[in-house]
Motif scaffolding. Structure first.
Motif, short mmCIF file in Angstrom:
data_model
loop_
_atom_site.label_atom_id
_atom_site.label_comp_id
_atom_site.label_asym_id
_atom_site.label_seq_id
_atom_site.Cartn_x
_atom_site.Cartn_y
_atom_site.Cartn_z
N ALA A 1 7.71 -0.54 11.99
CA ALA A 1 6.39 -1.23 11.26
C ALA A 1 6.87 -2.47 11.91
O ALA A 1 5.67 -3.21 12.44
N VAL A 2 8.49 -2.23 12.70
CA VAL A 2 8.67 -4.01 13.46
C VAL A 2 7.79 -4.07 14.65
O VAL A 2 7.39 -4.82 15.47
N VAL A 3 8.19 -2.52 15.63
CA VAL A 3 7.53 -2.73 16.60
C VAL A 3 6.09 -2.69 16.46
O VAL A 3 5.73 -3.90 17.66
N TYR A 4 5.51 -1.80 15.69
CA TYR A 4 3.97 -2.39 16.16
C TYR A 4 3.58 -3.62 15.25
O TYR A 4 2.24 -4.41 16.62
N ASN A 5 4.48 -4.31 14.70
CA ASN A 5 4.12 -6.36 14.30
C ASN A 5 4.52 -6.68 15.56
O ASN A 5 3.78 -7.53 15.66
N LEU A 6 5.51 -6.26 15.84
CA LEU A 6 5.96 -7.50 16.95
C LEU A 6 5.33 -7.58 18.67
O LEU A 6 4.37 -8.69 19.36
N ASP A 7 4.66 -6.16 19.05
CA ASP A 7 3.74 -6.14 19.95
C ASP A 7 3.13 -6.24 19.61
O ASP A 7 1.78 -6.37 20.58
N THR B 1 12.33 -2.34 21.04
CA THR B 1 12.24 -0.10 20.81
C THR B 1 12.50 -0.09 18.76
O THR B 1 13.82 -0.85 19.02
N ALA B 2 12.94 0.91 18.27
CA ALA B 2 13.09 1.79 17.59
C ALA B 2 13.95 2.56 18.03
O ALA B 2 13.88 3.65 17.86
N THR B 3 15.18 2.35 17.44
CA THR B 3 16.45 2.70 18.41
C THR B 3 16.66 4.01 16.80
O THR B 3 17.43 5.28 17.35
N ASP B 4 16.40 3.67 15.63
CA ASP B 4 16.63 4.26 15.05
C ASP B 4 15.91 4.23 13.49
O ASP B 4 14.84 3.03 13.53
N PRO B 5 15.11 4.56 12.10
CA PRO B 5 14.66 4.06 11.34
C PRO B 5 14.51 2.80 10.29
O PRO B 5 13.80 2.39 10.00
N LEU B 6 15.58 2.30 10.68
CA LEU B 6 16.08 1.14 10.40
C LEU B 6 16.96 0.50 11.38
O LEU B 6 17.70 -0.96 10.84
N THR B 7 16.64 0.57 12.53
CA THR B 7 16.99 -0.32 13.30
C THR B 7 16.08 -0.59 14.74
O THR B 7 15.24 0.10 15.16
N VAL B 8 16.51 -1.97 15.37
CA VAL B 8 15.43 -1.93 15.43
C VAL B 8 16.22 -3.17 17.19
O VAL B 8 16.67 -4.08 17.10
N GLU B 9 15.86 -2.57 18.65
CA GLU B 9 16.75 -3.58 19.24
C GLU B 9 14.96 -4.37 19.86
O GLU B 9 14.63 -4.01 20.79
N ASP C 1 10.06 -17.13 10.66
CA ASP C 1 8.89 -17.94 10.94
C ASP C 1 7.61 -16.61 11.00
O ASP C 1 7.66 -16.03 10.54
N GLN C 2 6.31 -17.45 10.90
CA GLN C 2 5.27 -16.83 10.99
C GLN C 2 5.11 -14.87 11.93
O GLN C 2 4.80 -14.15 11.44
N PRO C 3 5.65 -15.40 13.18
CA PRO C 3 5.57 -14.56 13.79
C PRO C 3 6.56 -13.04 13.52
O PRO C 3 6.18 -12.24 13.55
N GLY C 4 7.19 -13.78 12.03
CA GLY C 4 8.37 -12.52 11.77
C GLY C 4 7.98 -12.02 10.23
O GLY C 4 8.51 -11.28 10.16
N MET C 5 6.69 -12.27 10.21
CA MET C 5 6.30 -11.90 8.45
C MET C 5 5.25 -11.09 9.11
O MET C 5 4.46 -10.21 10.02
N MET C 6 5.64 -9.79 7.94
CA MET C 6 5.17 -8.03 8.47
C MET C 6 4.48 -8.33 7.47
O MET C 6 4.44 -7.96 7.00
N ASP D 1 0.44 -1.37 0.13
CA ASP D 1 0.22 0.00 0.24
C ASP D 1 0.96 1.34 0.26
O ASP D 1 -0.08 2.34 0.17
N GLY D 2 2.49 1.19 0.23
CA GLY D 2 3.22 2.46 -0.14
C GLY D 2 3.33 3.07 0.60
O GLY D 2 4.57 3.73 0.91
N THR D 3 3.37 2.31 2.24
CA THR D 3 3.77 2.09 3.59
C THR D 3 5.39 1.94 3.78
O THR D 3 5.50 1.00 3.16
N PRO D 4 6.21 2.64 4.28
CA PRO D 4 7.73 2.51 4.40
C PRO D 4 7.64 1.29 5.38
O PRO D 4 6.81 1.38 6.07
#
Length: 518
Positions: free
Chosen positions: A124-130, A152-160, A176-181, A116-119
């Motif tokens: 996005a990773v934080v949203y998915n895992l949370d 935590t998103a520590t910068d736009p392309l880094t997740v801790e 696996d499926q928990p990692g599908m974004m 849908d054009g969303t970066p």
């Protein structure tokens, strides 16, 4: 994973190219598939896939079914993947490091966008895992992410990712499926409808979904893997009747099927213009009978043990599976390093089963999907010899799986295809932990739960194997599942379809296949 449950428990440890494996291209008109490695595919064409059921949802955080995973694997990418050598490889995360035992840092691929054009970014990773971790989400995979303390998103392309304790399976879980974004934008807009209108970053985009009829995907023209996919369109058709599905393959109405029933293998082998393959030797799967301990008389462990003892596994393998499998004595396959070699085979012992029942007459309902009607009929005869009257109730896979999770059954005939995450926690925690993604019995014991949790924190494989061996011994005594046999991965497709790889997890990778002539 969690499949047919037709579960696909996970991404597999090894990928082998079809035709390089034993059994490829056997029989009259069958031919072997060319190697995809180094080959240049042709763009264009529509691929029709025959599945034995429809997906109940296309939301990967909720679905753990076999049919759903075949489709969602084309729509979504995972944070990590598993390479040909069984090692964790980059996916949407291009690199990572673990500075200590309870911290994982992911560095994300730049320039990826959702359909849908969303970066695709750290938020996005934080949203998915949370979302999966949220107790109110109803996600199948909550238990897999339970050891996570924060994302935590520590910068736009880094997740801790910070863990509550060391968690050995984490990288395998994110492959696996928990990692599908999924797209946070699309999910926020319509959380309830997302399962029918999924949006990912994968090679194909949903075009149309008509439940129980077809799901149509089209090429993602902006896919981040340059040159892929080759196909213009993929159509998934649920065909519950196994004979009809194979007839459609042989007539050319479908191009590839998810499974060839054993009784139809010889017909497929002899068909001109069709490729048949049994897949890699390390394919891991199980056909089994789950027993609901909340449904009397199955609250009595002796009844459950008697059912398991009464099943003639060798006859089922030889006469129903036509030798395409081996008898099972535990829920994990012999190819896994967690397999317990000291567990004895389960002897066919109807008289012993009668003794356990103490003269009682037991009446049960056995729920059965189309794939395993013949298996169920043999089990029904076996149980009768032990004084157990079982009636067979046939139903489609979707209803069977819904009943399994709702605990609306006494016994069923089920299967799990692709037992191996690259870590056996996916299967063993899945089936035997209280919050396991595959546990449709809803039961565990404090000791089994403790051992499973301890195995998650250990990093030494031998130590973990010992813990899993003990889990399997205790699970054998509880007899919540009667493992029946480990089936072969029987697959078939038309010879015009090129670049097919059969993976131990049984999930099709349609980004890299093409139709000869386009």
């Amino acid at each position: 994973m969690i499949g047919r449950i037709r579960w696909v428990a996970a991404i597999a440890a090894v990928v082998l190219v079809a035709g390089a494996c034993g059994g490829g291209g056997e029989g009259g008109g069958a031919t072997t598939s060319p190697t995809a490695t180094g080959a240049v595919g042709q763009r264009g064409g529509e691929l029709v896939v025959g599945l034995d059921s429809d997906a109940t949802t296309l939301d990967p955080a909720v679905d753990s079914g076999y049919a759903g995973t075949q489709i969602t694997a084309q729509i979504f990418d995972t944070l990590l993947t598993v390479g040909d050598d069984g090692q964790i490889q980059p996916g949407l995360a291009e690199s990572w490091e673990q500075p200590d035992a309870t911290t994982l840092v992911l560095h994300l691929r730049e320039g990826v966008t959702f359909h849908d054009g969303t970066p695709f970014d750290a938020d996005a990773v934080v949203y998915n895992l949370d979302r999966i971790r949220d107790p109110n989400s109803g996600s199948t995979w909550q238990g897999d992410l339970a050891p996570i303390d924060s994302v935590t998103a520590t910068d736009p392309l880094t997740v801790e990712i910070t863990l509550q304790r060391p968690y050995a399976p984490l990288l395998a879980v994110l492959a696996d499926q928990p990692g599908m974004m999924i797209s946070p934008t699309a999910h926020r807009a319509d959380p309830e409808g997302f399962g029918d209108a999924p949006v990912g970053t994968g090679p194909f985009v949903l075009e149309e979904r008509i439940p129980d009829e077809r799901t149509t995907l089209v090429r993602n023209e902006d896919y981040w893997q340059e040159g892929l996919p080759y196909l213009d369109r993929v159509v998934f058709r649920p065909i519950p009747d196994p004979t009809t599905k194979i007839t459609d393959l042989l007539s050319g109405a479908v191009d590839i099927v998810d499974y060839v029933p054993p009784q139809l293998i010889e017909r497929v082998r002899q068909a001109p213009g069709v490729v048949y393959d049994v897949g890699p030797e390390n394919y891991a799967a199980a056909v089994y009978v789950p027993m609901n301990p909340d449904a009397p008389p199955l609250d009595d462990p002796d009844v459950r043990r008697a059912i398991s003892m009464a099943i003639d596994r060798r006859t089922i393998v030889d006469q129903v599976a036509f030798g395409a499998g081996v008898p099972a004595n535990q829920m994990i396959a012999p190819s896994s390093w967690a397999y317990n070699p000291d567990l004895p085979q389960i002897a066919y012992d109807p008289e012993g089963a009668r003794e356990l029942l103490g003269g009682r007459t037991i009446r049960l309902e056995m729920q059965v999907p189309p794939t395993y009607v013949q298996v169920a009929q043999v089990i029904q005869q076996n149980l009768a010899a032990a004084g157990i009257e079982a009636t067979i109730e046939r139903m489609d896979w979707g209803t069977l799986i819904d009943n399994y999770y709702a605990k609306n059954y006494q016994i069923q005939v089920q299967d799990i295809l692709g037992l191996t995450r690259s870590d056996p926690d996916g299967v063993l925690y899945g089936f035997f932990a209280k919050d396991g993604s595959l546990n449709g019995t809803g039961y565990t014991t404090p000791e089994i739960q403790r051992l499973l949790e301890q195995a998650r924190t250990e990093t030494d494989q031998a130590t973990r194997a010992g813990l899993y061996h003990r889990v399997l011994e205790l699970a054998d005594a509880e007899a919540l599942y009667a493992p029946v046999y480990h089936p072969a991965n029987n697959r078939a497709w038309t010879e015009d379809l090129q670049g097919v790889e059969i993976k131990p997890d049984s999930v099709m990778d349609l980004a890299t296949v093409w139709l000869q002539g386009g």
